[in-house]
Each structure stands twice: as structure tokens, then as C-alpha cells.
Design a protein around this motif. Sequence first.
Motif, short mmCIF file in Angstrom:
data_model
loop_
_atom_site.label_atom_id
_atom_site.label_comp_id
_atom_site.label_asym_id
_atom_site.label_seq_id
_atom_site.Cartn_x
_atom_site.Cartn_y
_atom_site.Cartn_z
N UNK A 38 -35.13 6.78 -11.82
CA UNK A 38 -36.09 6.25 -10.85
C UNK A 38 -35.42 5.51 -9.71
N UNK A 39 -34.38 4.77 -10.03
CA UNK A 39 -33.74 3.94 -9.01
C UNK A 39 -32.23 4.16 -9.04
N UNK A 40 -31.65 4.33 -7.86
CA UNK A 40 -30.19 4.46 -7.76
C UNK A 40 -29.66 3.31 -6.92
N UNK A 41 -28.85 2.50 -7.54
CA UNK A 41 -28.31 1.32 -6.85
C UNK A 41 -27.05 1.69 -6.08
N UNK A 42 -27.00 1.24 -4.83
CA UNK A 42 -25.82 1.48 -3.99
C UNK A 42 -25.36 0.14 -3.43
N UNK A 43 -24.52 -0.57 -4.17
CA UNK A 43 -24.08 -1.88 -3.66
C UNK A 43 -23.01 -1.72 -2.60
N UNK A 44 -23.02 -2.62 -1.61
CA UNK A 44 -21.98 -2.57 -0.58
C UNK A 44 -21.80 -3.96 0.02
N UNK A 45 -20.69 -4.11 0.73
CA UNK A 45 -20.39 -5.39 1.36
C UNK A 45 -19.93 -5.11 2.79
N UNK A 46 -19.91 -6.13 3.60
CA UNK A 46 -19.36 -5.98 4.95
C UNK A 46 -20.22 -5.17 5.89
N UNK A 47 -19.61 -4.66 6.94
CA UNK A 47 -20.38 -4.01 8.00
C UNK A 47 -20.20 -2.50 8.02
N UNK A 48 -19.66 -1.95 6.94
CA UNK A 48 -19.59 -0.50 6.86
C UNK A 48 -19.68 -0.06 5.41
N UNK A 49 -20.13 1.17 5.25
CA UNK A 49 -20.26 1.70 3.89
C UNK A 49 -19.68 3.11 3.90
N UNK A 50 -19.03 3.48 2.80
CA UNK A 50 -18.42 4.79 2.70
C UNK A 50 -19.49 5.88 2.83
N UNK A 51 -19.27 6.80 3.78
CA UNK A 51 -20.24 7.89 3.97
C UNK A 51 -20.32 8.76 2.72
N UNK A 52 -19.15 8.89 2.02
CA UNK A 52 -19.14 9.73 0.81
C UNK A 52 -20.06 9.13 -0.24
#
Lengths: 180, 374
Positions: A38-52
Motif C-alpha cells: 500500500x505504501x512505499x517509503x522513499x526517504x531522502x535528505x538535502x536538495x537532491x534525490x537519486x533519479x534511479x
Amino acid sequence: MIEHFLVGFALLLGLSGGYLIASTRWRGKRSEQPQQVHQILLPFTGTEISRRALDAALRLAKAEQATLMPAYLAAVPKQLPLECAIPAEAAKAMPMLEAIEQRATGQGVPVDARVERGRSYRHALSRLLDHESFDRVVVSATSTGAAGFSGDDLVWLLDKAPAEVLILRPGPEDHRVLTA
Amino acid sequence: MDRGHYKIFLGMAAGVGKTYRMLQEGHAEAAAGKDVAIGYLEPHKRQETSDQARGLEVVPRRSVAHREVEVEEMDLPGVLSRRPDLALIDELAHSNPPGLEHGKRFEDIADVLAAGIDVFSTVNVQHLESLNDRVAELTGVRVRETVPDSVLGTADEVVLIDLTPEALVARLRAGKIYPGENIQAALDNFFRIENLAALREVSLRQVAEEVESKRLTLHVPEPLGTREERVAAEVPRAVGERLLALVRPQPSSQRLVRRAWRSAQRLGTDLDLLWVKPPGKPIEGDVERQVTALRQLASVLGATLLIEEHDDLVAAVARVVRERGSTYLMVGESLPRRGLGRLREPLPQRLMKATPAGVDVRIVAHRGGREEDG
């Protein structure tokens, strides 16, 4: 006449039996299927995230009709209360979440974003794990550690996350990032 | 006995010239015939400040033993017994060592004012309690000596000593703020242009709010008939804007919040989020999760989440707009109306009619599907 009735009755009995057996087997098969995501978590930090990482999360979400939960992790300095307003961090997080949502919506994936505070990225992630429920986590293991997660963090995540963790190994496309 | 007149010189950082200006005005008052004395002065070894203090009488400091060291503090009994017309008392946020009359200098000042003596004093914006966290986040530097914001409210006048970040850095480079060996460290840390620009904005806003609150206090309207009329009359006639965004416990509301926050940032104003909850509907399950997420987002952004239980969305919004003094209303896009719903006036129009004149209503388009009205 009676023979016709008996043949008809036997036919009906056979069909009913067949239906019962088939439906029981189908139900059994369905219960063996993996639980729906149901839910997919995509944690990230900073001002960019890996496109992959983002593209992988979106592909999975689309295939599984799941909601993408991008989560911006903010490290709050020790001299500030943990629950204080963080406008400087918010100024980085909001455009990123906007950009992710735009990309996700373009692919028909629903988004339910979060911003989580902690004393470190790991602490923020730990707090998120405590009060949110999700079925899968997607993180990118970049060779530069630019995504904010160290090797130790990923090992910790594998140990602690109550969900399937998908770690994308470093790849040649890691220079492609989504920025706000 | 009438309380003394209290004037505070507020600055964005050390070195903007608060103390200098206080002394200048002290001289002007003395020239006008007032009996002026310096209750406490902290020249920080700045030659210009020391020069400016010349010619003004100084009430001698008193020595106090603190952690086996003799420190010099303002002599409160000495100031009270000297009894000038105007006392100049520097650095109101200063913490006194234990054993003196009060823990903080602004409390000493309150005694001086209560004795009918006028006071001029100084403070930097990062010492104000409510701004301490924000300034620490902006600059990475936290000051320990804080004062309640209400201290500014007790002043009859607050004078902002404004200086551009570039001019302040030039003063620093010229050795007018710190001695030579400390200049580079200061430039590399607190005195970075971006820090100073942020502090300047915070100071300007603080004084604007102070002026606004004083103006509102001075113009309390006559009580009117109904509650609605009284509330309407008491609406803060804000000089600045105040944003109110209508949200619902749904993921799609987050985009509206982000848009509203960005607008609030541009306007330099506060943001309120309002969910009008249908009466009797419990907050549980998915709704509870989304309310928690909205509350978390509001907290991160420094916004206020309001939950009002009401069966009439428009009436509830109109009441909150009046009570909060909102000048700007942001709503999400509505579902295309079907059937009898077509006969009803669209939500933005109903909101515009129900809210006080001058409240703008902005519709934020939904990125994905369409949302239901209300």
C-alpha cells in the motif's frame, strides 16, 4: 422421464462439486499470494534525490497500485528543541516534495509526503519508522554517500525497518538527480 | 508616582550602534535640561562609544564576587538613590550574578522605571525568547541570555537601529566592533552577510509587529451589540498579511499547505491552517493519520493548525478569518458540481461574501484528480 431427471440431477451435482473444488483451490492460491503493497517509503535528505531511486520507487508504486511516501529527513541541531519550526530546512524540503509529487502525478502515482525531524538523519528515520506504516522502503546506496545515508545507516535500516527494504546499488546513472 | 518613560534601542547584532545612539540621545536630553546619568555602560572597548559617553555622569558600578572572581555590575540601589531624570542602562538582557536584587537586568530596569525614572536601554534581537530558536537556526549561534518578548511590550518606544549587512561588515573589518585578532573569526562565523541579512529581516519584522500591536492597543473600539459585531470590530486591521489555508485530512492538502507556506514566506507573514471538521465524526484510522501528518507539517513550517467542529464550512471559515485577522484565504479546487449542486453558489464566492471585505480568496489547483467541495 425418471432417467432424464437422474441424469440432469447428476450433471447439476457434478457442476456444483466442480465449482466448490475450483473455488476452494482458487481461494487457497489467493491466500498464498504476497500481501498487497500500500505504501512505499522513499526517504531522502538535502536538495537532491537519486533519479534511479525515485524512478524505481515510482515503477514499483505504479505496478503495485501503491502510494508513494517521500519523506524528507531533517537533522535538527542539538541547541534547538526537536519539535521546533525549521524554516531553513523547510525551504529545502518543500520544493523537493513538490518536484517529486509532480513527477509521481505525471505517472499516475498517488503521493502522501512527510517531513520528519531528528537529531540525525538516522534518528529522523527511526522516528518515522515508529509512527508510520509502510510496506516497502526504497533507498539508494550511492558510492559518495550523497543521499545522506552511510553504509552503517543502511545496515541499521535493514535491521530495524518492519518492511521490505530495497537498496539500489551504486550505478553509472547516479549522477542523475532530481532537484527542485 | 508615575512610571518612567521607557525607550529600548533594538539591533540585529553587536556593533550596529545601539549604545552609541542611546548615548547620543542621552546627550540631547541633557542639552534639553534633563538630569541624565549612565546607570550602566558596556563600551566593549570601542573607542567611538567611550568618546560618546564623555560628558555624561556615570553612577559608579559595584563589585560583586562571582565564582571567585570580582565582577562589576550595575549598582541598582546607587541608581535609585542618585535619582536622575533619565538613566541610561545598557544591555537589558544581561544576567546578574547570584546575590543581587534580581536575576536579570531588565528586572532592575523595572525597579528604576517604577521609581519614576525614565530609562533608555539596549538589546539585540536574538535575546528575545520567541526569536531565540529562529535566530539560532538561521545563524547557528545560540545566545544564553534571553528575555521574555513582553519586555519589548513594556517599552513606550522601541527604536530599531538599522544598518545594512554590508555596512556592518565594513565596520567590523575597520576594527570598530572587535579587536583585530577576533575580526576574521567573526567574519567566518556570526558576521556572515547571509546571517546578518536574516537577522536584519527578523529585527525589522519584530519592530513592525511591535508597532502594529501598540497601534491596535491604542485604538480599542467601543463595544458593539452582537458578538459578531464585536468580533468584526476587534479584527486586527493588519498592516501586513495573514494567510489562512483550508485543509482536509487528505494527502492532497499537503500541496495546498506547501503553496500557502511559500506565499506566506514571500509576504513575510504567519500561516494558519484550518480544517472544519464535520460534527460528531470521530478522528480515527486514516483521518487520524492524516491529521497527525498535517500537524507535523504545520509544526515544521511554523504554521498553526486549527481544527474547528462545525456543520457549516462557510460560517466556520468566516468566524476564524475574523478572529485571526486573516487577509488571504487559500482553498483547494472544488469538484465539478452535479445535479442540484449546480444551483448552489461556488465555495469561493460564498467565502468572499461571508468574510470581511478585503479578504482575498485564492484557489489552488489540484495536481491530480479533483476534490470534493467543502
